[in-house]
Write a protein that holds these residues in place. Structure first.
Motif, short mmCIF file in Angstrom:
data_model
loop_
_atom_site.label_atom_id
_atom_site.label_comp_id
_atom_site.label_asym_id
_atom_site.label_seq_id
_atom_site.Cartn_x
_atom_site.Cartn_y
_atom_site.Cartn_z
N CYS A 250 -50.24 -27.66 -28.71
CA CYS A 250 -48.84 -27.57 -28.27
C CYS A 250 -47.88 -28.04 -29.35
N LEU A 251 -48.23 -29.10 -30.06
CA LEU A 251 -47.36 -29.57 -31.13
C LEU A 251 -47.30 -28.57 -32.27
N GLN A 252 -48.43 -27.98 -32.61
CA GLN A 252 -48.44 -26.99 -33.69
C GLN A 252 -47.66 -25.73 -33.30
N PHE B 28 -49.09 -16.25 -26.07
CA PHE B 28 -48.76 -17.68 -25.95
C PHE B 28 -47.51 -18.01 -26.75
N GLU B 29 -47.41 -17.45 -27.94
CA GLU B 29 -46.21 -17.67 -28.75
C GLU B 29 -44.96 -17.16 -28.03
N GLY B 30 -45.12 -16.06 -27.27
CA GLY B 30 -43.99 -15.56 -26.49
C GLY B 30 -43.57 -16.52 -25.40
N ILE B 31 -44.54 -17.15 -24.75
CA ILE B 31 -44.22 -18.14 -23.72
C ILE B 31 -43.52 -19.33 -24.35
N VAL B 32 -44.01 -19.75 -25.52
CA VAL B 32 -43.37 -20.87 -26.21
C VAL B 32 -41.91 -20.56 -26.52
N GLU B 33 -41.65 -19.36 -27.01
CA GLU B 33 -40.27 -18.98 -27.32
C GLU B 33 -39.40 -18.98 -26.06
N GLU B 34 -39.96 -18.49 -24.96
CA GLU B 34 -39.21 -18.43 -23.70
C GLU B 34 -38.79 -19.83 -23.24
N VAL B 35 -39.73 -20.77 -23.23
CA VAL B 35 -39.41 -22.09 -22.69
C VAL B 35 -38.54 -22.89 -23.65
N ARG B 36 -38.72 -22.71 -24.95
CA ARG B 36 -37.87 -23.42 -25.91
C ARG B 36 -36.42 -22.94 -25.81
N ALA B 37 -36.27 -21.65 -25.53
CA ALA B 37 -34.92 -21.08 -25.43
C ALA B 37 -34.14 -21.66 -24.25
N LEU C 109 -42.74 -25.58 -17.74
CA LEU C 109 -44.11 -25.14 -18.06
C LEU C 109 -45.08 -26.30 -17.93
N VAL C 110 -46.27 -26.03 -17.39
CA VAL C 110 -47.39 -26.97 -17.40
C VAL C 110 -48.52 -26.33 -18.18
N VAL C 111 -49.06 -27.07 -19.15
CA VAL C 111 -50.09 -26.52 -20.03
C VAL C 111 -51.40 -27.29 -19.82
N TYR C 112 -52.38 -26.60 -19.24
CA TYR C 112 -53.73 -27.15 -19.10
C TYR C 112 -54.61 -26.61 -20.23
N GLY C 113 -55.79 -27.18 -20.37
CA GLY C 113 -56.70 -26.76 -21.43
C GLY C 113 -57.71 -25.75 -20.96
#
Length: 369
Positions: free
Chosen positions: A79-81, A46-55, A161-165
């Motif tokens: 998501c905020l954290q 998940f952290e990898g996905i976060v890095e990808e989309v932020r980039a 990205l779309v983030v569901y729970g």
């Protein structure tokens, strides 16, 4: 009907399979998650996905579909954290509760941009009544909107990205989704609890394509680069834990369970109880069976204790919510019950001496009415 020997779900639940050992696919999937999944690796993924989309440097990193529920609050916190900059979007139910509004306001105050999208109520009334008449479901418009409205937002603003729970199919049926997946019209048709339909299937003389605009999915081309994920794939999903985290951040539970077993779930919408109750006629179980089965799998309740809860609950017909729904769509209660009675499943129910019963029911001394 056959029931899982570990939880209390019946084999009539769509997609659920009870194996030769008497254990259902949802219980087996839960055991696999406990014993075989490397959750540290999942979190890193998940952290990898976060890095990808932020980039990518977009205005918003992700679309966050939310309601006034505890899972939505937990999603937002996660998501905020993680360092994402989300835009939250809500399909506004026509029966939003006071506590649901308060919890949604609290969620936005956690620090997100937010779109509260309301469908034209004249259109929604017609659509909900047509869905009830055609498929015995009040929730098709809801599910179609909560998937497609966020997709339209993502497509229009080039959000990657779309983030569901929760992945409800995984939790209540079994199996797991891949790390990310293509969330398009075909996916919504198969997994979105829309009875295999799309908005196109509901176009008619009194529900035009323009009126149904909110329910349409963007084109495949518009969604070509969009990723969709369930946080339940990356983090161990437990409703009690997500409720605890949400409550630590201002989420309020109700003073009772509105539908099902949890006083902190399904509290934002007066109509959702009807969707869950109609499963009783179609499949011989209710939301309470789902919730109690999760409690069994998470070790907080025995199977016998869950059966006692079902026995004590008795009839779960949400009569006040049905009255509200009838007023909203413009029918009387006898008409509502006449419609839903058409969807009583003859493979589940048997009529004896004027009373409907279920052969082989979980509780032999159940008081049928």
């Amino acid at each position: 009907m056959r029931y899982c020997q570990r939880c209390i779900l019946p084999d009539t639940r769509p997609g659920l399979v009870i194996g030769p050992d008497g254990v259902c696919s949802a219980c087996t999937s839960h055991r696999v998650k406990l014993e075989e999944v490397d959750w540290d690796a999942r979190r890193q993924a998940f952290e990898g996905i976060v890095e990808e989309v932020r980039a990518l440097g977009r205005r918003w990193d992700c679309v966050l579909p939310v309601s006034g529920g505890k899972d939505s609050t937990w999603q937002t916190i996660a998501c905020l954290q993680a360092g994402l900059h989300p835009v939250a979007v809500t399909w506004k139910t026509p029966a939003r509760t006071e506590i649901g509004q308060a919890n949604l306001d609290n969620l936005v105050e956690l620090g997100v941009d937010h779109v509260d999208f309301q469908v034209n109520p004249k259109v929604e009334r017609k659509f909900m009544l047509r869905a009830l008449e055609r498929h015995g479901s009040t929730a098709i418009p809801m599910h179609m909107a909560i998937f497609n409205v966020p997709l339209q937002l993502a497509a229009r603003f080039d959000i990657p990205l779309v983030v569901y729970g929760e992945d409800s199919a995984s939790e209540y049926v079994g199996g797991t989704e891949p790390r990310s997946f293509r969330l398009d019209a075909d996916w919504v048709r198969r997994y979105g609890v829309v009875h295999g339909t799309t908005a196109e299937d509901w176009v008619s003389d009194d529900l035009t394509r323009k009126e149904l605009a909110a329910y349409f999915s963007p084109s495949d081309e518009e969604l070509a680069d969009l990723q969709a994920v369930f946080l339940g794939y990356f983090f161990e999903w437990d409703p009690a834990e997500t409720a605890r985290v949400a409550q630590e951040h201002g989420f309020r539970s109700d003073d009772r369970a509105r539908t099902g077993f949890y006083e902190y779930a399904d509290i934002d919408d007066d109509f959702i109880s009807i969707h869950h109750w109609i499963k009783w006629l179609k499949f011989g179980f209710t939301r309470t069976y789902d919730n109690l089965s999760l409690e069994i799998r998470n070790g907080r309740m025995t199977r016998d204790e869950a059966i006692d809860v079902i026995r004590d609950r008795g009839d779960e017909t949400p009569r006040e919510d049905i009255q509200r729904f009838c007023r909203y769509v413009g029918i009387d209660e006898p008409s509502f019950f006449e419609i839903v009675e058409r969807f009583r499943n003859p493979e589940v129910w048997t009529r004896r001496d004027g009373t409907w019963t279920i052969d082989g029911f979980l509780i032999p001394d159940w008081r049928w009415s």
